[in-house]
Design a protein around this motif. Structure first.
Motif, mmCIF file in Angstrom:
data_model
loop_
_atom_site.group_PDB
_atom_site.id
_atom_site.type_symbol
_atom_site.label_atom_id
_atom_site.label_comp_id
_atom_site.label_asym_id
_atom_site.label_seq_id
_atom_site.Cartn_x
_atom_site.Cartn_y
_atom_site.Cartn_z
ATOM 1 N N THR A 15 49.519 -32.751 -9.416
ATOM 2 C CA THR A 15 48.451 -33.241 -10.982
ATOM 3 C C THR A 15 49.089 -34.905 -11.068
ATOM 4 O O THR A 15 47.951 -34.987 -11.533
ATOM 5 C CB THR A 15 48.240 -33.013 -12.077
ATOM 6 N N GLY A 16 49.604 -35.038 -10.450
ATOM 7 C CA GLY A 16 49.941 -36.138 -11.385
ATOM 8 C C GLY A 16 49.489 -37.539 -10.666
ATOM 9 O O GLY A 16 48.875 -37.331 -9.809
ATOM 10 N N GLY A 17 50.508 -39.107 -10.789
ATOM 11 C CA GLY A 17 49.645 -40.102 -10.399
ATOM 12 C C GLY A 17 49.920 -40.378 -8.605
ATOM 13 O O GLY A 17 48.621 -39.931 -7.890
ATOM 14 N N ILE A 18 51.465 -40.102 -8.217
ATOM 15 C CA ILE A 18 51.172 -39.725 -6.229
ATOM 16 C C ILE A 18 50.883 -38.433 -5.630
ATOM 17 O O ILE A 18 50.198 -38.601 -4.938
ATOM 18 C CB ILE A 18 52.646 -40.288 -6.216
ATOM 19 N N ARG A 38 53.111 -28.695 -14.376
ATOM 20 C CA ARG A 38 53.141 -27.956 -15.801
ATOM 21 C C ARG A 38 51.355 -27.612 -16.541
ATOM 22 O O ARG A 38 51.409 -27.509 -17.715
ATOM 23 C CB ARG A 38 53.876 -28.942 -16.871
ATOM 24 N N ASP A 60 57.798 -24.455 -13.712
ATOM 25 C CA ASP A 60 58.107 -25.746 -14.134
ATOM 26 C C ASP A 60 59.011 -25.787 -12.550
ATOM 27 O O ASP A 60 59.780 -24.636 -12.628
ATOM 28 C CB ASP A 60 59.181 -24.770 -15.423
ATOM 29 N N VAL A 61 59.056 -26.899 -11.991
ATOM 30 C CA VAL A 61 59.916 -26.231 -11.243
ATOM 31 C C VAL A 61 61.414 -26.753 -11.162
ATOM 32 O O VAL A 61 62.682 -26.161 -10.391
ATOM 33 C CB VAL A 61 59.715 -28.390 -10.447
ATOM 34 N N ASN A 87 57.807 -33.217 -5.265
ATOM 35 C CA ASN A 87 56.867 -34.794 -5.483
ATOM 36 C C ASN A 87 57.505 -34.144 -6.725
ATOM 37 O O ASN A 87 58.288 -35.456 -7.915
ATOM 38 C CB ASN A 87 55.917 -34.687 -5.300
ATOM 39 N N TYR A 120 63.890 -30.569 -7.089
ATOM 40 C CA TYR A 120 63.356 -30.404 -5.302
ATOM 41 C C TYR A 120 64.626 -28.794 -4.214
ATOM 42 O O TYR A 120 63.841 -28.786 -3.669
ATOM 43 C CB TYR A 120 63.857 -31.661 -5.085
ATOM 44 N N LEU A 142 60.965 -39.487 -2.902
ATOM 45 C CA LEU A 142 61.855 -40.996 -4.032
ATOM 46 C C LEU A 142 61.440 -41.508 -4.203
ATOM 47 O O LEU A 142 60.881 -41.896 -4.998
ATOM 48 C CB LEU A 142 63.029 -40.963 -2.257
ATOM 49 N N TYR A 156 68.123 -41.660 -13.851
ATOM 50 C CA TYR A 156 67.178 -41.972 -12.748
ATOM 51 C C TYR A 156 67.580 -42.414 -11.509
ATOM 52 O O TYR A 156 67.341 -41.740 -10.052
ATOM 53 C CB TYR A 156 65.474 -42.574 -13.198
ATOM 54 N N LYS A 160 68.030 -40.613 -7.671
ATOM 55 C CA LYS A 160 67.362 -40.425 -6.424
ATOM 56 C C LYS A 160 68.522 -40.798 -5.268
ATOM 57 O O LYS A 160 68.050 -40.561 -4.208
ATOM 58 C CB LYS A 160 66.511 -41.281 -6.787
ATOM 59 N N THR A 188 54.791 -48.194 -9.284
ATOM 60 C CA THR A 188 53.406 -46.823 -8.726
ATOM 61 C C THR A 188 52.501 -47.145 -9.936
ATOM 62 O O THR A 188 53.340 -47.082 -11.224
ATOM 63 C CB THR A 188 53.602 -46.184 -8.085
ATOM 64 N N THR A 190 51.125 -45.207 -12.103
ATOM 65 C CA THR A 190 51.546 -43.953 -12.955
ATOM 66 C C THR A 190 51.583 -43.377 -14.298
ATOM 67 O O THR A 190 52.669 -44.731 -14.631
ATOM 68 C CB THR A 190 52.137 -42.892 -11.970
ATOM 69 N N LEU A 205 55.171 -44.700 -17.333
ATOM 70 C CA LEU A 205 55.389 -46.313 -17.273
ATOM 71 C C LEU A 205 54.546 -47.282 -16.967
ATOM 72 O O LEU A 205 54.539 -48.355 -17.209
ATOM 73 C CB LEU A 205 55.306 -46.109 -16.331
HETATM 74 N N1 LIG Z 1 55.628 -44.466 -10.174
HETATM 75 C C1 LIG Z 1 56.004 -44.858 -10.071
HETATM 76 O O1 LIG Z 1 56.634 -46.057 -10.117
HETATM 77 C C2 LIG Z 1 56.999 -44.314 -8.880
HETATM 78 C C3 LIG Z 1 58.119 -44.980 -7.987
HETATM 79 C C4 LIG Z 1 58.536 -44.235 -7.639
HETATM 80 C C5 LIG Z 1 58.840 -42.738 -7.488
HETATM 81 N N2 LIG Z 1 58.331 -42.406 -7.744
HETATM 82 C C6 LIG Z 1 58.219 -40.926 -8.275
HETATM 83 O O2 LIG Z 1 57.043 -40.268 -7.491
HETATM 84 C C7 LIG Z 1 57.218 -38.925 -8.070
HETATM 85 C C8 LIG Z 1 55.972 -38.771 -8.915
HETATM 86 O O3 LIG Z 1 55.587 -39.307 -10.663
HETATM 87 P P1 LIG Z 1 54.044 -40.143 -10.752
HETATM 88 O O4 LIG Z 1 54.614 -41.376 -10.442
HETATM 89 O O5 LIG Z 1 53.129 -39.689 -9.816
HETATM 90 O O6 LIG Z 1 54.244 -39.837 -11.967
HETATM 91 P P2 LIG Z 1 53.245 -38.707 -13.295
HETATM 92 O O7 LIG Z 1 53.840 -38.654 -14.525
HETATM 93 O O8 LIG Z 1 52.077 -38.881 -13.127
HETATM 94 O O9 LIG Z 1 53.597 -37.548 -12.285
HETATM 95 C C9 LIG Z 1 54.395 -36.474 -12.707
HETATM 96 C C10 LIG Z 1 54.095 -35.115 -12.139
HETATM 97 O O10 LIG Z 1 54.436 -34.058 -12.161
HETATM 98 C C11 LIG Z 1 54.636 -33.089 -12.684
HETATM 99 N N3 LIG Z 1 56.252 -32.417 -13.620
HETATM 100 C C12 LIG Z 1 57.073 -33.406 -14.485
HETATM 101 N N4 LIG Z 1 57.935 -32.205 -14.581
HETATM 102 C C13 LIG Z 1 57.888 -30.867 -13.744
HETATM 103 C C14 LIG Z 1 58.253 -30.059 -14.654
HETATM 104 N N5 LIG Z 1 59.518 -29.826 -14.396
HETATM 105 N N6 LIG Z 1 58.130 -29.161 -13.322
HETATM 106 C C15 LIG Z 1 56.201 -28.935 -12.684
HETATM 107 N N7 LIG Z 1 55.805 -29.976 -12.836
HETATM 108 C C16 LIG Z 1 56.987 -31.235 -13.174
HETATM 109 C C17 LIG Z 1 54.381 -33.903 -14.245
HETATM 110 O O11 LIG Z 1 53.063 -32.439 -14.167
HETATM 111 C C18 LIG Z 1 53.232 -34.188 -12.783
HETATM 112 O O12 LIG Z 1 52.183 -33.544 -12.064
HETATM 113 C C19 LIG Z 1 58.338 -38.798 -8.706
HETATM 114 O O13 LIG Z 1 59.715 -38.095 -8.218
HETATM 115 C C20 LIG Z 1 58.290 -40.171 -9.064
HETATM 116 O O14 LIG Z 1 60.238 -40.148 -9.161
HETATM 117 C C21 LIG Z 1 57.095 -42.867 -9.173
#
Ligand SMILES: NC(=O)c1ccc[n+]([C@@H]2O[C@H](COP(=O)([O-])OP(=O)(O)OC[C@H]3O[C@@H](n4cnc5c(N)ncnc54)[C@H](O)[C@@H]3O)[C@@H](O)[C@H]2O)c1
Length: 270
Positions: A15-18, A38, A60-61, A87, A120, A142, A156, A160, A188, A190, A205
């Motif tokens: 459901t998150g950004g990426i 979550r 919860d992962v 992810n 993971y 990653l 963090y 990673k 990114t 998000t 972020l």
């Molecule tokens: N945003 C950035 O700049 C960036 C850069 C590099 C890597 N990433 C990586 O991208 C991935 C996604 O991050 P994002 O930026 O989309 O963040 P986000 O917060 O938008 O999404 C994170 C998602 O993980 C879920 N989540 C968090 N903890 C959880 C748990 N314990 N159990 C189940 N779900 C859980 C949240 O509900 C959400 O759906 C992550 O691995 C992050 O480290 C992000």
């Protein structure tokens, strides 16, 4: 015809950004997708948007039983699993080691590592049998923080980096049945959240003042990524036709961190 026609994927943090960009792109490429995250409201919204192409599982992962439930729900709804995307993760708001009180350290370390690393591994463990059945693959998100310093805080970045070793060892253990790869995004747009209580200044972020400009200035391609910028890499790695001999590989999607110039030197602290 999409690249993932009749394929089935499970995406954590979908459901998150990426994660949601990957889910949308997988559906556009013809896949059925199970989404684990979550927040129940966000999961319902994604179901409403994507209809029968997705199912959702709240969990919860960091908990093995929740990962098991997610795999079981995927198999029940769609009959098989071709790709597991690990992810879900949390951030640490660039918190340095010398800003974490020693009495708080073990709690913060355990919480972040239980989601970002253990989450993971538990997802991989829960998905292995189903992926062996299909000669499927695992893909993990990653970060530029898996290779370089300065894109996060000590917890963090350490977590990673650990995932690079995890991908290599899992690819080694699971060959020849299952391919294991990663995608390493740079900064990114998000709302990635930090671990609660770790840093009192923490905000999501993309609400950090100057985040977009700072991220763009940090890399040769000079722009902050949108989540959809990374999604094609997850499609490629999931595709047996197009990446069938690719394992233990991590695609960088970060605007060129590796070739950025050195920043201005700083005076030594006294
Ligand atoms: N945003 C950035 O700049 C960036 C850069 C590099 C890597 N990433 C990586 O991208 C991935 C996604 O991050 P994002 O930026 O989309 O963040 P986000 O917060 O938008 O999404 C994170 C998602 O993980 C879920 N989540 C968090 N903890 C959880 C748990 N314990 N159990 C189940 N779900 C859980 C949240 O509900 C959400 O759906 C992550 O691995 C992050 O480290 C992000």
């Amino acid at each position: 015809m999409g690249w993932l026609n009749e394929q089935v994927a499970l995406v954590t943090g979908g459901t998150g950004g990426i994660g949601s960009a990957v889910v949308r792109r997988y559906v556009a490429e013809g896949a059925k997708v199970a989404v684990m995250a979550r927040d129940a409201t966000q999961l319902r919204q994604l179901e409403q948007e994507l209809g029968d192409a997705v199912i959702t599982v709240q969990g919860d992962v960091a908990d093995y039983r929740d990962n098991q439930r997610a795999v079981a729900a995927t198999l029940e709804a769609f009959g098989k699993l071709d790709t597991f995307v690990g992810n879900a993760a949390v951030f640490d708001y660039f918190t340095r080691l010398d800003r974490i009180a020693p009495e708080d350290f073990a709690g913060a370390f355990n919480k972040l590592f239980s989601i970002n690393v253990q989450g993971y591994l538990l997802g991989a463990q829960a998905a292995t049998a189903a992926l062996r059945e299909t000669s499927g693959s695992m893909i993990f998100t990653l970060s530029n923080s898996a290779f370089y310093a300065g894109g996060g805080g000590i917890l963090y970045v350490t977590a990673k980096h650990a995932l690079v070793g995890m991908i290599r060892q899992l690819a080694y253990e699971l060959a020849p049945d299952i391919r294991v790869n990663g995608v390493a995004p740079g900064a990114t747009n998000t709302p990635m959240k930090s671990l609660e209580g770790l840093n009192s200044r923490s905000v999501p972020l993309n609400q950090i003042p100057g985040f977009e400009a700072g991220a763009a200035q940090a890399v040769p391609l000079q722009r902050l990524a949108e989540p959809a910028d990374h999604a094609g890499h997850y499609v490629l790695l999931a595709s047996r036709e197009n990446a069938g001999l690719t394992t233990a590989n991590i695609i960088h999607s970060d605007g060129g961190w590796e070739i950025r110039s050195a920043g201005p030197s700083r005076p030594r602290s006294a």
